[in-house]
Design a protein around this motif. Sequence first.
Motif, PDB file in Angstrom:
ATOM      1  N   LEU A 137       0.860  -1.177   0.000  1.00 17.60           N
ATOM      2  CA  LEU A 137       0.000   0.000   0.000  1.00 17.60           C
ATOM      3  C   LEU A 137       0.900   1.232   0.000  1.00 17.60           C
ATOM      4  N   TYR A 138       0.584   2.194  -0.853  1.00 19.25           N
ATOM      5  CA  TYR A 138       1.399   3.399  -0.964  1.00 19.25           C
ATOM      6  C   TYR A 138       0.603   4.642  -0.576  1.00 19.25           C
ATOM      7  N   LEU A 139       1.339   5.661  -0.178  1.00 17.27           N
ATOM      8  CA  LEU A 139       0.767   6.989  -0.016  1.00 17.27           C
ATOM      9  C   LEU A 139       1.772   7.978  -0.593  1.00 17.27           C
ATOM     10  N   GLN A 140       1.468   8.492  -1.764  1.00 14.83           N
ATOM     11  CA  GLN A 140       2.297   9.516  -2.383  1.00 14.83           C
ATOM     12  C   GLN A 140       1.868  10.867  -1.842  1.00 14.83           C
ATOM     13  N   MET A 141       2.804  11.599  -1.260  1.00 12.59           N
ATOM     14  CA  MET A 141       2.496  12.869  -0.624  1.00 12.59           C
ATOM     15  C   MET A 141       3.296  13.967  -1.302  1.00 12.59           C
ATOM     16  N   ASN A 142       2.582  14.875  -1.932  1.00 16.44           N
ATOM     17  CA  ASN A 142       3.207  16.003  -2.622  1.00 16.44           C
ATOM     18  C   ASN A 142       2.835  17.312  -1.954  1.00 16.44           C
ATOM     19  N   ASN A 143       3.623  18.336  -2.228  1.00 15.84           N
ATOM     20  CA  ASN A 143       3.373  19.661  -1.668  1.00 15.84           C
ATOM     21  C   ASN A 143       3.148  19.577  -0.150  1.00 15.84           C
ATOM     22  N   LEU A 144       4.037  18.912   0.515  1.00 14.38           N
ATOM     23  CA  LEU A 144       3.904  18.720   1.958  1.00 14.38           C
ATOM     24  C   LEU A 144       4.000  20.040   2.707  1.00 14.38           C
ATOM     25  N   GLN A 145       3.239  20.141   3.774  1.00 14.35           N
ATOM     26  CA  GLN A 145       3.162  21.340   4.605  1.00 14.35           C
ATOM     27  C   GLN A 145       3.521  20.991   6.047  1.00 14.35           C
ATOM     28  N   PRO A 146       3.952  21.961   6.828  1.00 10.75           N
ATOM     29  CA  PRO A 146       4.308  21.665   8.224  1.00 10.75           C
ATOM     30  C   PRO A 146       3.179  20.976   9.003  1.00 10.75           C
ATOM     31  N   GLU A 147       1.948  21.284   8.679  1.00  9.26           N
ATOM     32  CA  GLU A 147       0.834  20.656   9.387  1.00  9.26           C
ATOM     33  C   GLU A 147       0.650  19.178   9.029  1.00  9.26           C
ATOM     34  N   ASP A 148       1.390  18.695   8.039  1.00 10.25           N
ATOM     35  CA  ASP A 148       1.372  17.271   7.711  1.00 10.25           C
ATOM     36  C   ASP A 148       2.328  16.472   8.603  1.00 10.25           C
ATOM     37  N   THR A 149       3.109  17.165   9.412  1.00 10.76           N
ATOM     38  CA  THR A 149       4.037  16.489  10.312  1.00 10.76           C
ATOM     39  C   THR A 149       3.278  15.590  11.281  1.00 10.76           C
ATOM     40  N   ALA A 150       3.635  14.317  11.291  1.00 10.39           N
ATOM     41  CA  ALA A 150       2.936  13.347  12.124  1.00 10.39           C
ATOM     42  C   ALA A 150       3.589  11.982  11.974  1.00 10.39           C
ATOM     43  N   MET A 151       3.194  11.077  12.844  1.00 11.67           N
ATOM     44  CA  MET A 151       3.488   9.664  12.644  1.00 11.67           C
ATOM     45  C   MET A 151       2.386   9.109  11.763  1.00 11.67           C
ATOM     46  N   TYR A 152       2.777   8.424  10.702  1.00 11.79           N
ATOM     47  CA  TYR A 152       1.811   7.868   9.763  1.00 11.79           C
ATOM     48  C   TYR A 152       1.732   6.352   9.926  1.00 11.79           C
ATOM     49  N   TYR A 153       0.498   5.855   9.990  1.00 11.87           N
ATOM     50  CA  TYR A 153       0.247   4.438  10.197  1.00 11.87           C
ATOM     51  C   TYR A 153      -0.594   3.890   9.046  1.00 11.87           C
ATOM     52  N   CYS A 154      -0.284   2.679   8.603  1.00 10.40           N
ATOM     53  CA  CYS A 154      -1.201   2.007   7.692  1.00 10.40           C
ATOM     54  C   CYS A 154      -2.028   1.005   8.496  1.00 10.40           C
ATOM     55  N   ALA A 155      -3.195   0.693   7.970  1.00 10.13           N
ATOM     56  CA  ALA A 155      -4.116  -0.160   8.706  1.00 10.13           C
ATOM     57  C   ALA A 155      -5.022  -0.908   7.741  1.00 10.13           C
ATOM     58  N   ILE A 156      -5.483  -2.065   8.182  1.00 10.00           N
ATOM     59  CA  ILE A 156      -6.489  -2.848   7.458  1.00 10.00           C
ATOM     60  C   ILE A 156      -7.704  -2.978   8.354  1.00 10.00           C
ATOM     61  N   ARG A 157      -8.867  -2.739   7.768  1.00  9.48           N
ATOM     62  CA  ARG A 157     -10.072  -2.681   8.577  1.00  9.48           C
ATOM     63  C   ARG A 157     -10.389  -3.998   9.259  1.00  9.48           C
ATOM     64  N   GLY A 158     -10.398  -5.106   8.500  1.00  9.63           N
ATOM     65  CA  GLY A 158     -10.803  -6.356   9.135  1.00  9.63           C
ATOM     66  C   GLY A 158     -10.802  -7.495   8.154  1.00  9.63           C
ATOM     67  N   ASP A 159     -11.432  -8.557   8.518  1.00 11.40           N
ATOM     68  CA  ASP A 159     -11.356  -9.802   7.763  1.00 11.40           C
ATOM     69  C   ASP A 159     -12.335  -9.788   6.591  1.00 11.40           C
TER      70      ASP A 159
ATOM     71  N   GLN B 163       7.609   8.108  10.693  1.00 11.15           N
ATOM     72  CA  GLN B 163       7.531   9.524  11.024  1.00 11.15           C
ATOM     73  C   GLN B 163       7.753  10.394   9.794  1.00 11.15           C
ATOM     74  N   VAL B 164       6.893  11.380   9.636  1.00 10.24           N
ATOM     75  CA  VAL B 164       7.040  12.397   8.589  1.00 10.24           C
ATOM     76  C   VAL B 164       7.166  13.753   9.267  1.00 10.24           C
ATOM     77  N   THR B 165       8.225  14.465   8.934  1.00 13.84           N
ATOM     78  CA  THR B 165       8.462  15.792   9.501  1.00 13.84           C
ATOM     79  C   THR B 165       8.663  16.782   8.362  1.00 13.84           C
ATOM     80  N   VAL B 166       7.867  17.846   8.377  1.00 15.15           N
ATOM     81  CA  VAL B 166       7.941  18.866   7.338  1.00 15.15           C
ATOM     82  C   VAL B 166       8.321  20.186   7.987  1.00 15.15           C
ATOM     83  N   SER B 167       9.414  20.748   7.556  1.00 17.82           N
ATOM     84  CA  SER B 167       9.886  22.011   8.132  1.00 17.82           C
ATOM     85  C   SER B 167       9.521  23.171   7.212  1.00 17.82           C
TER      86      SER B 167
END
Length: 125
Positions: A78-100, A120-124
């Motif tokens: 699973l991918y997440l392409q992140m463009n034009n990142l902003q400081p407010e995007d700074t966070a720990m990013y988690y992937c998840a699967i809903r269920g069975d 971890q994603v950090t945007v300065s």
Amino acid sequence: DVQLVESGGGSVQRGGSLRLSCVVSGYTYSSHCMGWFRQSPGKKREGVAHLDSGKMIRYTDSVKGRFTISLDNAKNILYLQMNNLQPEDTAMYYCAIRGDGDLCYSVFEGDFRYWGEGTQVTVSS
């Protein structure tokens, strides 16, 4: 056991790009709901982007037009392409699967059973 392992986080400047990856193993159902969440210090975990095997794709408003979620079925990544990142995007990013075998009937944090450890994603500015 289902395992999810994220990678691709890092530190970038405002306007930069990153691509997060989540390698999925042990999930044997043909249908799925997968997604990315993020959490900043002192804030609740929020959903960022989700997709399911029924072709549903959903983004939270703050990332629409900047982030793209995709799934390589052959590689189970699973991918997440992140463009034009902003400081407010700074966070720990988690992937998840809903269920069975569940589709994305809802995408609240509590609906997801399987989680990775995060990257971890950090945007300065």
